[in-house]
Design a protein around this motif. Sequence first.
Motif, PDB file in Angstrom:
ATOM      1  N   HIS A 148      84.004  17.942  31.949  1.00  0.00           N
ATOM      2  CA  HIS A 148      84.893  17.200  32.843  1.00  0.00           C
ATOM      3  C   HIS A 148      84.470  17.243  34.303  1.00  0.00           C
ATOM      4  O   HIS A 148      84.998  16.483  35.092  1.00  0.00           O
ATOM      5  CB  HIS A 148      86.320  17.732  32.722  1.00  0.00           C
ATOM      6  N   GLY A 149      83.579  18.126  34.677  1.00  0.00           N
ATOM      7  CA  GLY A 149      83.138  18.140  36.073  1.00  0.00           C
ATOM      8  C   GLY A 149      82.866  19.515  36.602  1.00  0.00           C
ATOM      9  O   GLY A 149      81.723  19.928  36.723  1.00  0.00           O
ATOM     10  N   SER A 150      83.921  20.253  36.923  1.00  0.00           N
ATOM     11  CA  SER A 150      83.707  21.558  37.527  1.00  0.00           C
ATOM     12  C   SER A 150      82.985  22.496  36.569  1.00  0.00           C
ATOM     13  O   SER A 150      82.279  23.400  37.008  1.00  0.00           O
ATOM     14  CB  SER A 150      85.033  22.176  37.978  1.00  0.00           C
ATOM     15  N   ASP A 151      83.138  22.262  35.273  1.00  0.00           N
ATOM     16  CA  ASP A 151      82.436  23.118  34.316  1.00  0.00           C
ATOM     17  C   ASP A 151      80.924  22.958  34.454  1.00  0.00           C
ATOM     18  O   ASP A 151      80.188  23.934  34.358  1.00  0.00           O
ATOM     19  CB  ASP A 151      82.888  22.863  32.884  1.00  0.00           C
ATOM     20  N   LEU A 152      80.445  21.757  34.702  1.00  0.00           N
ATOM     21  CA  LEU A 152      79.008  21.568  34.932  1.00  0.00           C
ATOM     22  C   LEU A 152      78.630  21.935  36.359  1.00  0.00           C
ATOM     23  O   LEU A 152      77.675  22.673  36.582  1.00  0.00           O
ATOM     24  CB  LEU A 152      78.615  20.119  34.658  1.00  0.00           C
ATOM     25  N   HIS A 153      79.369  21.421  37.330  1.00  0.00           N
ATOM     26  CA  HIS A 153      79.040  21.681  38.731  1.00  0.00           C
ATOM     27  C   HIS A 153      79.146  23.160  39.084  1.00  0.00           C
ATOM     28  O   HIS A 153      78.244  23.721  39.696  1.00  0.00           O
ATOM     29  CB  HIS A 153      79.983  20.903  39.666  1.00  0.00           C
ATOM     30  N   THR A 154      80.251  23.771  38.723  1.00  0.00           N
ATOM     31  CA  THR A 154      80.519  25.136  39.155  1.00  0.00           C
ATOM     32  C   THR A 154      79.945  26.166  38.204  1.00  0.00           C
ATOM     33  O   THR A 154      79.215  27.060  38.608  1.00  0.00           O
ATOM     34  CB  THR A 154      82.043  25.353  39.307  1.00  0.00           C
ATOM     35  N   GLU A 155      80.288  26.069  36.937  1.00  0.00           N
ATOM     36  CA  GLU A 155      79.911  27.114  35.988  1.00  0.00           C
ATOM     37  C   GLU A 155      78.450  27.027  35.550  1.00  0.00           C
ATOM     38  O   GLU A 155      77.729  28.013  35.582  1.00  0.00           O
ATOM     39  CB  GLU A 155      80.824  27.069  34.755  1.00  0.00           C
ATOM     40  N   ALA A 156      77.998  25.856  35.105  1.00  0.00           N
ATOM     41  CA  ALA A 156      76.659  25.737  34.512  1.00  0.00           C
ATOM     42  C   ALA A 156      75.540  25.778  35.541  1.00  0.00           C
ATOM     43  O   ALA A 156      74.413  26.132  35.210  1.00  0.00           O
ATOM     44  CB  ALA A 156      76.563  24.453  33.693  1.00  0.00           C
ATOM     45  N   ILE A 157      75.834  25.434  36.784  1.00  0.00           N
ATOM     46  CA  ILE A 157      74.775  25.376  37.795  1.00  0.00           C
ATOM     47  C   ILE A 157      74.887  26.509  38.810  1.00  0.00           C
ATOM     48  O   ILE A 157      73.920  27.194  39.096  1.00  0.00           O
ATOM     49  CB  ILE A 157      74.789  24.017  38.524  1.00  0.00           C
ATOM     50  N   ARG A 158      76.090  26.741  39.342  1.00  0.00           N
ATOM     51  CA  ARG A 158      76.252  27.716  40.419  1.00  0.00           C
ATOM     52  C   ARG A 158      77.113  28.918  40.039  1.00  0.00           C
ATOM     53  O   ARG A 158      77.363  29.771  40.877  1.00  0.00           O
ATOM     54  CB  ARG A 158      76.862  27.030  41.644  1.00  0.00           C
ATOM     55  N   GLY A 159      77.566  28.989  38.815  1.00  0.00           N
ATOM     56  CA  GLY A 159      78.444  30.079  38.404  1.00  0.00           C
ATOM     57  C   GLY A 159      77.701  31.393  38.271  1.00  0.00           C
ATOM     58  O   GLY A 159      76.476  31.466  38.421  1.00  0.00           O
ATOM     59  N   PRO A 160      78.434  32.448  37.958  1.00  0.00           N
ATOM     60  CA  PRO A 160      77.796  33.736  37.687  1.00  0.00           C
ATOM     61  C   PRO A 160      76.796  33.581  36.543  1.00  0.00           C
ATOM     62  O   PRO A 160      76.933  32.686  35.704  1.00  0.00           O
ATOM     63  CB  PRO A 160      78.964  34.639  37.277  1.00  0.00           C
ATOM     64  N   TRP A 161      75.820  34.447  36.483  1.00  0.00           N
ATOM     65  CA  TRP A 161      74.745  34.287  35.499  1.00  0.00           C
ATOM     66  C   TRP A 161      75.276  34.207  34.080  1.00  0.00           C
ATOM     67  O   TRP A 161      74.754  33.455  33.273  1.00  0.00           O
ATOM     68  CB  TRP A 161      73.688  35.387  35.648  1.00  0.00           C
ATOM     69  N   ARG A 162      76.352  34.953  33.753  1.00  0.00           N
ATOM     70  CA  ARG A 162      76.900  34.894  32.386  1.00  0.00           C
ATOM     71  C   ARG A 162      77.462  33.513  32.088  1.00  0.00           C
ATOM     72  O   ARG A 162      77.262  32.971  31.013  1.00  0.00           O
ATOM     73  CB  ARG A 162      77.983  35.961  32.195  1.00  0.00           C
ATOM     74  N   SER A 163      78.181  32.939  33.054  1.00  0.00           N
ATOM     75  CA  SER A 163      78.735  31.592  32.864  1.00  0.00           C
ATOM     76  C   SER A 163      77.623  30.575  32.696  1.00  0.00           C
ATOM     77  O   SER A 163      77.693  29.701  31.828  1.00  0.00           O
ATOM     78  CB  SER A 163      79.605  31.191  34.059  1.00  0.00           C
ATOM     79  N   ARG A 164      76.601  30.671  33.548  1.00  0.00           N
ATOM     80  CA  ARG A 164      75.474  29.730  33.432  1.00  0.00           C
ATOM     81  C   ARG A 164      74.812  29.848  32.070  1.00  0.00           C
ATOM     82  O   ARG A 164      74.514  28.847  31.415  1.00  0.00           O
ATOM     83  CB  ARG A 164      74.449  29.995  34.546  1.00  0.00           C
ATOM     84  N   LEU A 165      74.586  31.081  31.639  1.00  0.00           N
ATOM     85  CA  LEU A 165      73.950  31.307  30.339  1.00  0.00           C
ATOM     86  C   LEU A 165      74.780  30.719  29.198  1.00  0.00           C
ATOM     87  O   LEU A 165      74.267  29.979  28.361  1.00  0.00           O
ATOM     88  CB  LEU A 165      73.758  32.816  30.120  1.00  0.00           C
ATOM     89  N   TRP A 166      76.087  31.031  29.169  1.00  0.00           N
ATOM     90  CA  TRP A 166      76.944  30.554  28.085  1.00  0.00           C
ATOM     91  C   TRP A 166      77.111  29.040  28.114  1.00  0.00           C
ATOM     92  O   TRP A 166      77.128  28.394  27.062  1.00  0.00           O
ATOM     93  CB  TRP A 166      78.306  31.237  28.142  1.00  0.00           C
ATOM     94  N   CYS A 167      77.263  28.466  29.303  1.00  0.00           N
ATOM     95  CA  CYS A 167      77.404  27.009  29.404  1.00  0.00           C
ATOM     96  C   CYS A 167      76.173  26.306  28.870  1.00  0.00           C
ATOM     97  O   CYS A 167      76.264  25.356  28.091  1.00  0.00           O
ATOM     98  CB  CYS A 167      77.641  26.585  30.854  1.00  0.00           C
ATOM     99  N   ARG A 168      75.032  26.765  29.279  1.00  0.00           N
ATOM    100  CA  ARG A 168      73.785  26.133  28.831  1.00  0.00           C
ATOM    101  C   ARG A 168      73.569  26.340  27.339  1.00  0.00           C
ATOM    102  O   ARG A 168      73.096  25.438  26.646  1.00  0.00           O
ATOM    103  CB  ARG A 168      72.619  26.659  29.658  1.00  0.00           C
ATOM    104  N   TRP A 169      73.935  27.495  26.835  1.00  0.00           N
ATOM    105  CA  TRP A 169      73.822  27.759  25.402  1.00  0.00           C
ATOM    106  C   TRP A 169      74.710  26.777  24.632  1.00  0.00           C
ATOM    107  O   TRP A 169      74.277  26.165  23.657  1.00  0.00           O
ATOM    108  CB  TRP A 169      74.213  29.201  25.097  1.00  0.00           C
TER     109      TRP A 169
END
Length: 173
Positions: A128-149
């Motif tokens: 929806h937006g913030s999940d990609l912008h915030t979590e997958a790109i600029r979030g903490p490393w765990r969030s980025r890892l899980w989002c991309r997975w």
Amino acid sequence: TDEASATHRTQQVRFLAQRWRVTVVSPEILLPPLPRYARERRMAAQNAADRRDDMTPAGLRVLRPRYLHVPLLFALTEPLQLFLIGLWIRLRHARDARVVHGHRLYPMGLAAVLVARASGLPAVVTAHGSDLHTEAIRGPWRSRLWCRWALRRADRVVAVSRELFDIARNLGV
């Protein structure tokens, strides 16, 4: 916005429920009774009340299991709790499910992909937006890892805009 996202989800569920049997899982977070969580508890209670009013089309099964916020370990325990809730619902309430769909990449989308893979079902994740912008790109490393997975293992990814589509594509979808 969250309001637009909620309206989108409500419309989507109502549309799907006209054709298929739909089970909506809308987990509610339980926050510790500590003073530092007072504001978040009020917001969570209001969000839960709003969801109850908004997501009650006739004939639709809506489940609202609760899960616990564990301070300091939440980044690990939230996805695990949501995964276990999803498995329980799959086994108890949705044995005939044909797809698992999660809104937002983290944590719901991640839990949807985990449940789908454990169940041998296809997974769909809507960004929806913030999940990609915030979590997958600029979030903490765990969030980025899980989002991309979750993005790379979902059978389908729905992006609600061209910009989000491009971001998802750049992340390997």
